[in-house]
Design a protein around this motif. Structure first.
Motif, short mmCIF file in Angstrom:
data_model
loop_
_atom_site.label_atom_id
_atom_site.label_comp_id
_atom_site.label_asym_id
_atom_site.label_seq_id
_atom_site.Cartn_x
_atom_site.Cartn_y
_atom_site.Cartn_z
N GLY A 139 -46.67 -36.55 -30.44
CA GLY A 139 -46.76 -35.10 -30.55
C GLY A 139 -47.16 -34.45 -29.25
N TRP A 140 -48.09 -35.09 -28.53
CA TRP A 140 -48.53 -34.54 -27.23
C TRP A 140 -47.40 -34.53 -26.22
N VAL A 141 -46.65 -35.63 -26.15
CA VAL A 141 -45.52 -35.69 -25.23
C VAL A 141 -44.47 -34.64 -25.59
N GLY A 142 -44.11 -34.57 -26.85
CA GLY A 142 -43.08 -33.62 -27.27
C GLY A 142 -43.47 -32.17 -27.05
N ALA A 143 -44.77 -31.88 -27.17
CA ALA A 143 -45.23 -30.50 -27.04
C ALA A 143 -45.51 -30.09 -25.61
N SER A 144 -45.52 -31.06 -24.66
CA SER A 144 -45.94 -30.68 -23.31
C SER A 144 -44.96 -31.05 -22.21
N VAL A 145 -44.10 -32.05 -22.42
CA VAL A 145 -43.15 -32.46 -21.38
C VAL A 145 -41.91 -31.58 -21.47
N HIS A 146 -41.28 -31.34 -20.33
CA HIS A 146 -40.30 -30.25 -20.25
C HIS A 146 -38.91 -30.64 -20.72
N ASP A 147 -38.28 -31.59 -20.06
CA ASP A 147 -36.89 -31.92 -20.36
C ASP A 147 -36.81 -32.98 -21.45
N VAL A 148 -35.72 -32.96 -22.25
CA VAL A 148 -35.56 -33.92 -23.34
C VAL A 148 -35.54 -35.35 -22.79
#
Length: 370
Positions: free
Chosen positions: A219-228
């Motif tokens: 969840g943290w990665v998906g909510a904070s990292v920019h590109d897919v």
């Protein structure tokens, strides 16, 4: 052509004599010469598109050899490198500009096929609310901070969009309504790519010290990292559960691209209308909803029906990656690193601040909701 000759020595009974001599020259231009002239003045796209295609192939090859290296990140890096070692001839400029705008929009449309509304509903109310709050906080917080530090042009808007939603593709989507200066777009793409690449390294290292299990880390990665692609690279190191959560949360952010772009377009139209009411000449009225955003929403709707076979989705996903890689090479080729180093310290400061903002807000959000 016409010449006027004035007699400056008038007679005693007359004023100055004006003698008008008209000389007319006529000549015929051969039709074949006209067409040749038009052909030479029309910008040629193929040199730049060929360069973008070669970079796209190189990026794809690098990703195949090193799967942890996102293809789109490689494409931007190649564009920046090629531009700053002066490896791109002037003839490539029109085609690369076409790729950075037109091919990017086509890629954004296909991006909609990655998102099914059922996946978003499956997250539950609390995570969805958390994602919306993180995006809104990052978008408006970054814009506010950008204006406070005096960042020029549309850079605060573009950087805020890229960091809060989905990286370089979001920057290009916002440019569809803001019609920003190419240098502002290129600088924003460079910053969001830089920070997203750093996140691939930093977030896995921070997982254990922050005490995040697979679900919360995803969840943290998906909510904070920019590109897919960067999300896949950063989330995949923690296993399939973290990767799945990261991708679903990330695609929830992608869905917010449409309302952010439409809302900004509406605000810009109102601003342009007020400028017209006060007599400003040539006030621009940006599109409320660009066609490619309509296409993006249409693709989301199509994907949500569940009617498309997996093979079609795989082909569309490959086409989207290739289009975005070519487009990001074009955008990267507009980045002048020497100029960015000399004058872009405020943009770099804003990018780093926005990265810390979204990472901190997302971390707090996953602790509360997941």
């Amino acid at each position: 052509m016409t010449y006027q000759a004035i007699d400056r020595y008038p007679s005693e009974h007359a004023g100055p004599k004006v003698v008008v001599v008209t000389l007319t020259t006529a000549h015929r231009t051969r039709p074949e010469r006209l067409s040749a002239t038009a052909e030479t003045t029309k910008p040629r796209l193929w040199p730049g598109l060929l360069a973008a295609a070669l970079a796209m192939a190189a990026s794809w090859g690098a990703h195949r050899v090193w799967p942890g290296l996102p293809m789109l990140t490689v494409a931007v890096a190649l564009g920046i490198l090629a531009a700053n070692v002066r490896a791109l001839p002037a003839a490539t400029v029109p085609g690369l500009g076409f790729a950075g705008k037109r091919l990017m929009r086509a890629g954004v449309v296909l991006l909609g096929l990655k998102l099914a509304l059922g996946d978003i509903v499956g997250l539950g109310f609390a995570p969805v609310a958390m994602v919306i709050a993180v995006v809104v906080l990052t978008f408006f917080g970054t814009r506010w901070l950008g204006r406070r530090i005096g960042l020029p042009g549309d850079q605060p808007l573009l950087i805020a969009t890229g960091f809060s939603i989905c990286g370089a593709s979001a920057v290009a989507a916002m440019n569809g309504v803001s019609d920003s200066d190419e240098e502002d777009v290129a600088t924003s793409v460079a910053l969001v790519t830089l920070c997203g690449s750093l996140a691939i390294v930093a977030l896995p290292l921070l997982r254990a010290p922050l005490g995040l299990d697979a679900v919360r880390y995803g969840g943290w990665v998906g909510a904070s990292v920019h590109d897919v692609g960067q999300v896949v690279a950063a989330g995949g190191v923690a296993g399939p559960v973290a990767l799945h959560i990261a991708v679903v949360v990330k695609l929830m952010r992608v869905l917010l691209l449409a309302p952010i772009v439409v809302g900004t377009g509406y605000a810009l139209r109102r601003r342009a209308a007020r400028a017209g009411d006060t007599g400003a000449a040539g006030a621009r009225r940006p599109a409320l909803m660009p066609l490619f955003v309509v296409g993006f929403l249409a693709m989301v709707a199509v994907r949500s029906t569940g009617l498309l076979p997996v093979s079609v989705l795989e082909v569309a996903g490959t086409a989207q990656d290739l289009l975005l890689a070519a487009a990001l090479f074009g955008l990267g080729s507009m980045v002048d690193l020497s100029r960015l180093v000399r004058t872009g310290w405020r943009a770099l400061l804003l990018g780093l601040a926005s990265w810390v903002l979204i990472a901190g807000a997302a971390y707090g959000g996953v602790l509360l909701t997941m």
